[in-house]
Design a protein around this motif. Sequence first.
Motif, mmCIF file in Angstrom:
data_model
loop_
_atom_site.group_PDB
_atom_site.id
_atom_site.type_symbol
_atom_site.label_atom_id
_atom_site.label_comp_id
_atom_site.label_asym_id
_atom_site.label_seq_id
_atom_site.Cartn_x
_atom_site.Cartn_y
_atom_site.Cartn_z
ATOM 1 N N GLN A 87 0.730 -1.170 0.098
ATOM 2 C CA GLN A 87 0.159 -0.101 0.012
ATOM 3 C C GLN A 87 0.871 1.262 -0.055
ATOM 4 O O GLN A 87 0.320 2.482 -0.352
ATOM 5 C CB GLN A 87 -0.957 0.085 1.262
ATOM 6 N N SER A 88 2.199 1.358 0.357
ATOM 7 C CA SER A 88 2.812 2.389 0.425
ATOM 8 C C SER A 88 4.347 2.171 0.201
ATOM 9 O O SER A 88 4.814 0.742 0.126
ATOM 10 C CB SER A 88 2.788 3.085 1.974
ATOM 11 N N ILE A 89 5.227 3.317 0.216
ATOM 12 C CA ILE A 89 6.712 3.110 -0.116
ATOM 13 C C ILE A 89 7.159 3.982 1.143
ATOM 14 O O ILE A 89 6.863 5.132 1.535
ATOM 15 C CB ILE A 89 6.975 3.428 -1.259
ATOM 16 N N ILE A 90 8.370 3.053 1.790
ATOM 17 C CA ILE A 90 9.053 3.853 2.788
ATOM 18 C C ILE A 90 10.581 3.948 2.241
ATOM 19 O O ILE A 90 11.138 2.990 1.871
ATOM 20 C CB ILE A 90 9.159 3.139 4.138
ATOM 21 N N ALA A 91 11.140 5.354 2.275
ATOM 22 C CA ALA A 91 12.528 5.422 1.745
ATOM 23 C C ALA A 91 13.469 5.584 2.782
ATOM 24 O O ALA A 91 13.148 6.519 3.733
ATOM 25 C CB ALA A 91 12.453 6.875 0.833
#
Length: 373
Positions: A87-91
């Motif tokens: 559902q999302s991206i974490i950098a």
Amino acid sequence: MADTLIVRAAPQEYICEPGSWDGLEQHLERRGISSALVVRGGRSWEAAKGYFPEFKRVEIQFYRYGGECTYAERDGIASEVTRLGLQSIIAVGGGKVSDSAKAAAALLRIPVVILPTLAATCSAWSSLSVMYDKAGTMVGFEVYPHSNSLVLLEPQVILDSPPELLVAGIGDTLAKWYEADAIIAHLPSPSEEIALAHYAARRCRDNLMAHSAEALAAQEAGELNDAFVRVVETNIMTAGLVGGFGEDYGRTAGAHSIHDALTILPETHRLLHGCKVAYGVLVQLVLEGKQEEVVRLLPFYEKIGLPAALKDMGLDGLSRKGLLRVAARAAEPDASIHRMTTTFDAVTVAGAMEELESLVAAIRVRETVAASC
């Protein structure tokens, strides 16, 4: 300039404090996010993974960033998110990791969370990505209609990063003032948005000139102090506000055109972005006829280790032909140097680079003589 100025001032939420990464899972849950792909670097991850929290309820998968912010990298991240149904991206990383993650999130129209491990650019703050080809040559940038969902800045992680990356961030952020001022100072009646960008740009310069040396000394000693945190936040937050409020009026001008032009030389790919930009600041000042400001800045450059001449970047062997090639790239019709009030061509830019070499050399000789007396 764009006909319509669109303010993209800030991420939706931002926290800067020791231990800020610890609440990441709760922040995701508040957003209704139950799964995420963590895009991470290599060396930066080794330094930061001890601060990355454990997750009990949110599903986390990991993706190793390939080393350059390209369209192919963007597509690879997006494909992985789609394949895993996340559902999302974490950098977690530096500017190119953040830019790659932002680009993939924008493509998929999903939230992106940034956990910066460096303070070398304002990428963690901004809603745009600078794009390169696989060889490391800058090819353009993408601006997004959605802000970053969350930025968590853990000062201790930045303290543990290589000092030269903070120096590069100082160089990149110092340019915010000189580039924004070159564009905004001549406007007869700047809008309130542009006035705020101008103020933030001045704040960048003033903070860095006042606190950089102390911040770098604190980093060398491994001590977290006010000067260090102030410089880190200036590089990430205050710098991001300049473009966030001013858009084209607060982004790039001559200094970044010089940076972009230098990227056509393979031997510059080892140089950090902010170091090339810092050199570009001095070239821009010569183009503006502000040689006295070069003289004022040079001691600051020398003290913290920013390059002021081609020799400082290992480019003293650049031929006249090579110089003109770089200058032609800097003066291309769509280059940001043309946001300044004067039109510059390749010969003028090359002349400014040569004049800077002579000016810096003369100052250094004079200082050497004075020191020996």
